[in-house]
Scaffold this motif. Structure first.
Motif, PDB file in Angstrom:
ATOM      1  N   ARG A 239       0.812  -1.212   0.000  1.00 18.16           N
ATOM      2  CA  ARG A 239       0.000   0.000   0.000  1.00 18.16           C
ATOM      3  C   ARG A 239       0.854   1.273   0.000  1.00 18.16           C
ATOM      4  N   PHE A 240       2.160   1.121  -0.172  1.00 14.94           N
ATOM      5  CA  PHE A 240       3.068   2.265  -0.046  1.00 14.94           C
ATOM      6  C   PHE A 240       3.347   2.949  -1.380  1.00 14.94           C
ATOM      7  N   ASP A 241       2.869   2.414  -2.466  1.00 16.00           N
ATOM      8  CA  ASP A 241       3.065   3.005  -3.797  1.00 16.00           C
ATOM      9  C   ASP A 241       4.543   3.214  -4.100  1.00 16.00           C
ATOM     10  N   LEU A 242       5.298   2.094  -4.105  1.00 14.30           N
ATOM     11  CA  LEU A 242       6.739   2.174  -4.348  1.00 14.30           C
ATOM     12  C   LEU A 242       7.051   2.701  -5.744  1.00 14.30           C
ATOM     13  N   LEU A 243       6.250   2.298  -6.733  1.00 11.48           N
ATOM     14  CA  LEU A 243       6.492   2.785  -8.091  1.00 11.48           C
ATOM     15  C   LEU A 243       6.276   4.293  -8.159  1.00 11.48           C
ATOM     16  N   GLY A 244       5.227   4.765  -7.512  1.00 13.16           N
ATOM     17  CA  GLY A 244       4.985   6.207  -7.497  1.00 13.16           C
ATOM     18  C   GLY A 244       6.117   6.971  -6.832  1.00 13.16           C
ATOM     19  N   ILE A 245       6.671   6.407  -5.752  1.00 15.69           N
ATOM     20  CA  ILE A 245       7.798   7.041  -5.055  1.00 15.69           C
ATOM     21  C   ILE A 245       9.010   7.128  -5.972  1.00 15.69           C
ATOM     22  N   LEU A 246       9.320   6.023  -6.650  1.00 17.32           N
ATOM     23  CA  LEU A 246      10.483   6.009  -7.547  1.00 17.32           C
ATOM     24  C   LEU A 246      10.310   6.972  -8.714  1.00 17.32           C
ATOM     25  N   LEU A 247       9.112   6.994  -9.305  1.00 14.55           N
ATOM     26  CA  LEU A 247       8.863   7.887 -10.436  1.00 14.55           C
ATOM     27  C   LEU A 247       8.947   9.353 -10.013  1.00 14.55           C
ATOM     28  N   SER A 248       8.380   9.682  -8.851  1.00 15.79           N
ATOM     29  CA  SER A 248       8.400  11.071  -8.402  1.00 15.79           C
ATOM     30  C   SER A 248       9.810  11.528  -8.062  1.00 15.79           C
ATOM     31  N   MET A 249      10.560  10.695  -7.353  1.00 19.68           N
ATOM     32  CA  MET A 249      11.917  11.076  -6.961  1.00 19.68           C
ATOM     33  C   MET A 249      12.826  11.212  -8.175  1.00 19.68           C
ATOM     34  N   ALA A 250      12.770  10.238  -9.068  1.00 17.07           N
ATOM     35  CA  ALA A 250      13.632  10.286 -10.254  1.00 17.07           C
ATOM     36  C   ALA A 250      13.242  11.445 -11.163  1.00 17.07           C
ATOM     37  N   GLY A 251      11.938  11.656 -11.367  1.00 14.76           N
ATOM     38  CA  GLY A 251      11.478  12.728 -12.251  1.00 14.76           C
ATOM     39  C   GLY A 251      11.857  14.105 -11.741  1.00 14.76           C
ATOM     40  N   ILE A 252      11.586  14.364 -10.460  1.00  7.59           N
ATOM     41  CA  ILE A 252      11.916  15.675  -9.890  1.00  7.59           C
ATOM     42  C   ILE A 252      13.420  15.890  -9.876  1.00  7.59           C
ATOM     43  N   ALA A 253      14.199  14.842  -9.527  1.00  3.34           N
ATOM     44  CA  ALA A 253      15.651  14.970  -9.454  1.00  3.34           C
ATOM     45  C   ALA A 253      16.252  15.286 -10.831  1.00  3.34           C
ATOM     46  N   LEU A 254      15.833  14.563 -11.848  1.00  2.39           N
ATOM     47  CA  LEU A 254      16.387  14.784 -13.186  1.00  2.39           C
ATOM     48  C   LEU A 254      15.967  16.138 -13.751  1.00  2.39           C
ATOM     49  N   PHE A 255      14.708  16.497 -13.548  1.00  2.00           N
ATOM     50  CA  PHE A 255      14.203  17.767 -14.070  1.00  2.00           C
ATOM     51  C   PHE A 255      14.937  18.955 -13.435  1.00  2.00           C
ATOM     52  N   CYS A 256      15.028  18.957 -12.116  1.00  2.00           N
ATOM     53  CA  CYS A 256      15.678  20.077 -11.428  1.00  2.00           C
ATOM     54  C   CYS A 256      17.185  20.087 -11.677  1.00  2.00           C
ATOM     55  N   SER A 257      17.792  18.903 -11.773  1.00  2.00           N
ATOM     56  CA  SER A 257      19.235  18.845 -12.044  1.00  2.00           C
ATOM     57  C   SER A 257      19.558  19.439 -13.398  1.00  2.00           C
ATOM     58  N   SER A 258      18.737  19.151 -14.396  1.00  2.00           N
ATOM     59  CA  SER A 258      18.993  19.686 -15.738  1.00  2.00           C
ATOM     60  C   SER A 258      18.949  21.207 -15.736  1.00  2.00           C
ATOM     61  N   LEU A 259      18.022  21.782 -14.972  1.00  2.00           N
ATOM     62  CA  LEU A 259      17.928  23.243 -14.901  1.00  2.00           C
ATOM     63  C   LEU A 259      19.140  23.838 -14.199  1.00  2.00           C
ATOM     64  N   THR A 260      19.627  23.138 -13.174  1.00  2.00           N
ATOM     65  CA  THR A 260      20.732  23.672 -12.385  1.00  2.00           C
ATOM     66  C   THR A 260      22.058  23.599 -13.126  1.00  2.00           C
ATOM     67  N   ILE A 261      22.318  22.501 -13.847  1.00  2.00           N
ATOM     68  CA  ILE A 261      23.609  22.344 -14.519  1.00  2.00           C
ATOM     69  C   ILE A 261      23.657  23.032 -15.873  1.00  2.00           C
ATOM     70  N   ALA A 262      22.506  23.470 -16.371  1.00  2.00           N
ATOM     71  CA  ALA A 262      22.479  24.098 -17.697  1.00  2.00           C
ATOM     72  C   ALA A 262      23.349  25.352 -17.745  1.00  2.00           C
ATOM     73  N   GLY A 263      23.355  26.129 -16.651  1.00  2.00           N
ATOM     74  CA  GLY A 263      24.109  27.374 -16.638  1.00  2.00           C
ATOM     75  C   GLY A 263      25.601  27.168 -16.786  1.00  2.00           C
ATOM     76  N   GLY A 264      26.135  26.058 -16.252  1.00  2.00           N
ATOM     77  CA  GLY A 264      27.570  25.806 -16.333  1.00  2.00           C
ATOM     78  C   GLY A 264      27.956  24.811 -17.406  1.00  2.00           C
ATOM     79  N   ALA A 265      26.997  24.335 -18.208  1.00  2.00           N
ATOM     80  CA  ALA A 265      27.283  23.371 -19.266  1.00  2.00           C
ATOM     81  C   ALA A 265      28.037  24.042 -20.418  1.00  2.00           C
ATOM     82  N   PRO A 266      28.839  23.286 -21.176  1.00  2.00           N
ATOM     83  CA  PRO A 266      29.645  23.877 -22.265  1.00  2.00           C
ATOM     84  C   PRO A 266      28.831  24.664 -23.278  1.00  2.00           C
TER      85      PRO A 266
END
Length: 545
Positions: A239-266
């Motif tokens: 009942r803990f929705d493990l798939l939902g947890i993994l999708l939310s964590m991975a999605g938010i992490a990748l999305f925000c990381s791309s915005l943060t590293i874009a400024g210093g990317a080549p």
């Protein structure tokens, strides 16, 4: 049989009548102290502890903002690496908030809050010994993780303790709502003083000392308000929705990381790995939303967004706080790099924001139950817009009192008014057994918007810093960042007319709580929160049978 039916009907009426009265029907009295507190001192210390829990990441952001220049010089950090100090905290906090909200509502809020306080203090102490950029960025991320572990249980306990509408509840939530904006400003002041007397490392040691105190306070003051918790079993995991947890964590992490590293990317946003991370993040977040609509036990029930005001207030706060947090970060850098202020000078010049925040929250506690909250939200949005317009039009040699001082006052008016309204509305929109989830959703919004704002603004700053026109003046990159904040605050204001909330953030239409009750009936914990003795009711039912 007839008497049983009559008593069943009476029981049904009791359940229906046990729901809390509409929030806009506020008693004239201040209200009695919640039974979960043994004294007023315990109550006040708990509210202060809850306020400091939600202010963890903001306190850290305030500290890092003031000492970014000396940290960069000591550890030889680039502008992108400096941005990651704040962004990593916002990223991990935003990524794990929903997960910890589920943990708190399922396994217990009190123990998770105390653990989060302890881990935050220890990690802050270790971060003070950082020897390179990666070391500091990683521990800033860990500090964000422990703040994510503390915020949902604090909100859940606060909501359960103050389930009855009263002026006492208004004051408690006014103090609690001050956590994010005032925490940021107090962090800058404490950091400036510590860095001036010792060095930038002392700021992290001071943060550790502060939260050691609140860890001790939490052990004594945090009440046991949660009526039902579960043990860790295979059935619970299902009942803990493990798939939902993994999708939310991975999605938010990748999305925000791309915005943060874009400024210093080549090649900036055109860099291949930035685009891949951005698209993957968006795809995973979309997959998470789709899965939540199909899952039997969703991590974030999509029904929470059926209330139009719930969605609107989150969007308004997202855009407004994005403007607030981004402008605060770059204003501090502007003071250090352009005006050549020391850490202590920055702290002194930001002091009006802290004083203004305290005064605004006092006013909010007085007027939340008397003034239409749509009006308060609009005033907050206008204040945000006025604040960043002043910064966007600043010039070299401009007076602090003419531009920066009024901007600081307006920004904290916007932040504190909107946070008070949003917290009250969100907490009244979901039933007691989902209070941590309510806080998790709201604070995920604020943390993600901080990461997004810093990522986009870093890209703007870097683009303007490398242009030929930017070489003519050192102030231009900052002005362009502030104009981005103007756009964010202006868009936030555009959504305000569509709100239909009344006093204390209560909708004039159908609330989510009533929709939940219609669908599933009154939950046992809701009965307790409404003042109904569930055990007595069950015994009476058995006796009748």
């Amino acid at each position: 049989m007839a008497s049983i039916a009559e008593n069943d009907g009476a029981l049904s009426n009791l359940e229906m009548d046990s729901s809390p009265p509409p929030t806009n029907e506020l008693p004239n009295s201040i209200g009695s102290r919640p039974e979960c507190f043994s004294s007023t001192l315990q109550e006040c210390l708990f509210v202060l502890t809850a306020t400091m829990s939600i202010g963890m990441s903001s306190f850290l952001a305030g500290i890092c903002t003031v000492i970014t220049a000396p940290i960069g010089r000591t550890l030889n950090m680039t502008s992108a690496q400096i941005t990651w100090i704040n962004a990593s905290s916002a990223l991990t906090s935003g990524t794990f908030l929903l997960f910890f909200a589920k943990v708190a509502d399922t396994f217990g809020r009190r123990s998770l809050l105390i653990f989060g306080m302890a881990a935050f203090s220890i990690s802050s102490l270790i971060a003070g010994f950082a020897t390179n950029a990666l070391y500091l960025d990683v521990f800033a991320g860990l500090l964000g993780l422990w703040s994510a572990a503390s915020v949902p249980p604090a909100i859940g306990i606060l909501g359960a303790a103050y389930h009855v509408p009263s002026k006492r509840k208004n004051w408690a939530f006014a103090c609690f709502s001050a956590g994010n904006p005032v925490g940021f400003v107090m962090g800058t002041i404490f950091s400036g003083i510590a860095a001036h007397i010792f060095n930038w490392r002392a700021s992290f040691y001071l943060l550790a000392i502060i939260y050691v105190f609140f860890f001790g306070a939490a052990c004594w003051t945090v009440p046991r308000t949660q009526q039902v918790t579960e043990r860790f079993t295979v059935g619970t995991l299902k009942r803990f929705d493990l798939l939902g947890i993994l999708l939310s964590m991975a999605g938010i992490a990748l999305f925000c990381s791309s915005l943060t590293i874009a400024g210093g990317a080549p090649h900036g946003w055109k860099t291949s790995y930035v685009l891949v991370l951005l698209l993957l993040g968006i795809a995973l977040i979309a997959g998470f939303i789709g899965w939540e609509g199909l899952c039997k036990y969703p991590l974030m029930p999509l029904a929470t967004w059926r209330d139009r005001n719930f969605s609107l207030i989150n969007i308004i706060v997202l855009l407004g706080f994005m403007s607030f947090s981004t402008s605060a970060f770059w204003l501090s850098l502007y003071m250090q790099d352009v005006l050549r202020f020391s850490a202590l000078q920055v702290a002194i010049h930001l002091l009006p924001q802290a004083i203004g925040g305290i005064l605004v929250n006092i006013v909010a506690g007085l007027v939340l139950h008397r003034v239409d909250n749509k009006l308060l939200t609009g005033i907050g949005a206008l204040s945000y817009l006025g604040s960043v317009l002043l910064l966007a039009n600043i010039k070299e040699g401009s007076s602090y009192w003419a531009f920066i001082f009024p901007s600081l006052i307006l920004s904290v008016i916007g932040a504190d008014l909107q946070f008070n309204v949003a917290n009250m509305y969100v907490m009244s929109s979901l039933p007691p057994h989902q209070q941590s989830l309510a806080g998790g959703i709201f604070n995920t919004v604020t943390k993600i918007c901080s990461a997004i704002g810093l990522g986009i603004s870093a890209s703007i700053y870097n683009a303007e810093s490398t242009g030929t026109e930017a070489l003519q003046t050192t102030i231009r990159p900052y002005k362009m960042v502030f104009w981005f904040c103007v756009a964010s605050a202006g868009l936030s204001l555009a959504f305000v007319p569509f709100l239909t909330i009344g006093t204390q953030g209560q909708s004039k239409g159908t609330s989510l709580v009533s929709l939940e009750k219609e669908k599933k009936g009154v939950e046992g914990e809701e009965k307790v929160g409404a003042g109904v003795d569930v055990g007595a009711v069950e015994k009476e039912t058995k006796a009748i049978s």
